[in-house]
Design an enzyme around this catalytic site. Structure first.
Site, PDB file in Angstrom:
ATOM      1  N   LYS A  78       3.539   1.371  -3.685  1.00 11.13           N
ATOM      2  CA  LYS A  78       3.112   0.534  -5.101  1.00 11.13           C
ATOM      3  C   LYS A  78       4.022   0.812  -6.062  1.00 11.13           C
ATOM      4  CE  LYS A  78      -1.732   0.643  -3.705  1.00 11.13           C
ATOM      5  NZ  LYS A  78      -3.178   0.681  -3.977  1.00 11.13           N
TER       6      LYS A  78
ATOM      7  N   TYR B 220     -13.998   4.525   1.551  1.00 11.29           N
ATOM      8  CA  TYR B 220     -14.714   3.629   2.266  1.00 11.29           C
ATOM      9  C   TYR B 220     -14.707   3.915   3.773  1.00 11.29           C
ATOM     10  CZ  TYR B 220     -10.179   1.270   3.521  1.00 11.29           C
ATOM     11  OH  TYR B 220      -8.875   1.027   4.197  1.00 11.29           O
TER      12      TYR B 220
ATOM     13  N   ASN C 231     -10.186  15.868 -14.398  1.00  8.89           N
ATOM     14  CA  ASN C 231      -9.539  15.929 -13.200  1.00  8.89           C
ATOM     15  C   ASN C 231      -9.058  17.667 -13.229  1.00  8.89           C
ATOM     16  OD1 ASN C 231      -7.610  14.879 -10.868  1.00  8.89           O
ATOM     17  ND2 ASN C 231      -5.823  15.927 -12.064  1.00  8.89           N
TER      18      ASN C 231
ATOM     19  N   ASP D 263      -6.490  -4.118  -7.907  1.00  8.11           N
ATOM     20  CA  ASP D 263      -7.368  -3.001  -7.926  1.00  8.11           C
ATOM     21  C   ASP D 263      -8.341  -3.069  -8.693  1.00  8.11           C
ATOM     22  OD1 ASP D 263      -6.482  -2.177  -5.265  1.00  8.11           O
ATOM     23  OD2 ASP D 263      -4.890  -0.790  -6.297  1.00  8.11           O
TER      24      ASP D 263
ATOM     25  N   GLY E 297     -17.166   2.250  -1.113  1.00 11.39           N
ATOM     26  CA  GLY E 297     -15.734   1.834  -1.354  1.00 11.39           C
ATOM     27  C   GLY E 297     -15.405   0.501  -0.724  1.00 11.39           C
TER      28      GLY E 297
ATOM     29  N   THR F  30       0.850  -1.264   0.020  1.00  9.60           N
ATOM     30  CA  THR F  30       0.049   0.009   0.042  1.00  9.60           C
ATOM     31  C   THR F  30       0.873   1.180  -0.109  1.00  9.60           C
ATOM     32  OG1 THR F  30      -1.874   1.128   1.195  1.00  9.60           O
ATOM     33  CG2 THR F  30      -0.255   0.164   2.526  1.00  9.60           C
TER      34      THR F  30
END
Length: 280
Positions: free
Chosen positions: A65, A221, A154, A102, A242, A61
């Site tokens: 990554k 989440y 974005n 993912d 999430g 994590t």
């Protein structure tokens, strides 16, 4: 005993040990799964010592990554596509394999919540908010679905344009100021930014342009119901939280390390939800 891990910096907040610990317990397997905090400057040494330390593999994590992507000896197609690694294992030749789960985690939860045919044969537009690593994974997963177009918005347009390379025929970068028009045609809206996360400001976006049939997903989440999802539900949209992405992305790694494919159950979800509520 088979050993696996999750590595990050910091790492105390990770729910991965709860997820994998639950599966180890319910399946009656002889294994362990631990948190390991490794500073960025020490990550290369950590990778090189995995085999000697007796690990079968583990999860990666933030902020490691991209470093795991660079340090893996073999990369899966998913890892190459996304440009980051969140799952490590060893192949039959003892080489360190980097994977990214993912994308499959996101689409598995999307299917579970909305149904596998949710986007329909005609596809429909998907609007992605944000252009970081999570957005790239979500787009990679959705490219295997029949969406007509995937529009990435974005505030820094150049970052959105970098995601277009995944499939220029179907992925398009749009200006944040152009969201109103994009939302009018959306069949799925996905927030991949950290806005709305506990401790972060909410995502400031009006949903009144969305068609009634548009579903709304958020990869955040914590909290489980973000301000975006609460607003969408109040308008009658179907919503996708999430947490399911977190749970489903863990499945392939567990199977690789421990040799048994686990199942995401209501009991597992309830366990993590209770922890989220307790630590709010």
């Amino acid at each position: 005993m088979i050993k696996a891990f999750v590595v990050g910096h910091p790492i105390a907040h990770s729910r991965s040990p709860m997820i994998h610990g639950h599966w180890l317990s319910t399946l009656g397997l002889d294994g362990s799964y631990e948190r390991i905090d490794v500073a960025p400057e020490d990550f290369g040494t950590f990778l090189r010592g995995l085999k000697a330390a007796g690990f079968a593999g583990g999860n990666v994590t933030l902020p490691h990554k991209e470093a795991a992507f660079a340090g893996a000896e073999v990369l899966t197609a998913s890892a190459r596509r996304i440009g980051a690694v969140n799952t490590l294992s060893f192949d039959g030749q003892g080489r360190l394999v980097g994977d990214n789960t993912d994308a499959v985690g996101f689409t598995a939860h999307l299917d579970e919540t909305l149904g596998a045919d949710r986007l329909g044969a005609d596809g429909g537009d998907v609007v992605i908010l944000g252009a970081g690593g999570a957005a790239r994974a979500v787009v990679a997963g959705l490219l295997d679905r029949p969406a007509s177009r995937i529009l990435v918005a974005n505030r820094t347009r150049s970052r959105a344009e970098a995601i277009v390379e995944l499939d220029p025929s179907r992925v398009e970068a749009i200006d944040w100021d152009g969201l109103d028009d994009a939302l009018r045609r959306a069949r799925l809206l996905v927030n991949t930014t950290s806005l709305g996360m506990t401790g972060k400001p909410p995502l400031d976006i009006a949903l009144d342009r969305l068609p009634a049939e548009c579903a709304v997903a958020d990869i955040v989440y914590s909290p489980l119901e973000t301000p975006l999802l609460a607003a969408a539900a109040a308008r009658g949209h179907r919503v996708v939280d999430g947490l399911g992405m977190l749970l489903h992305q863990a499945v392939p790694g567990f199977e690789r390390w421990f040799g048994t494919r686990p199942v995401v159950t209501p009991e597992l979800r309830a366990l993590i939800v209770a922890d989220l509520v307790a630590k709010r």
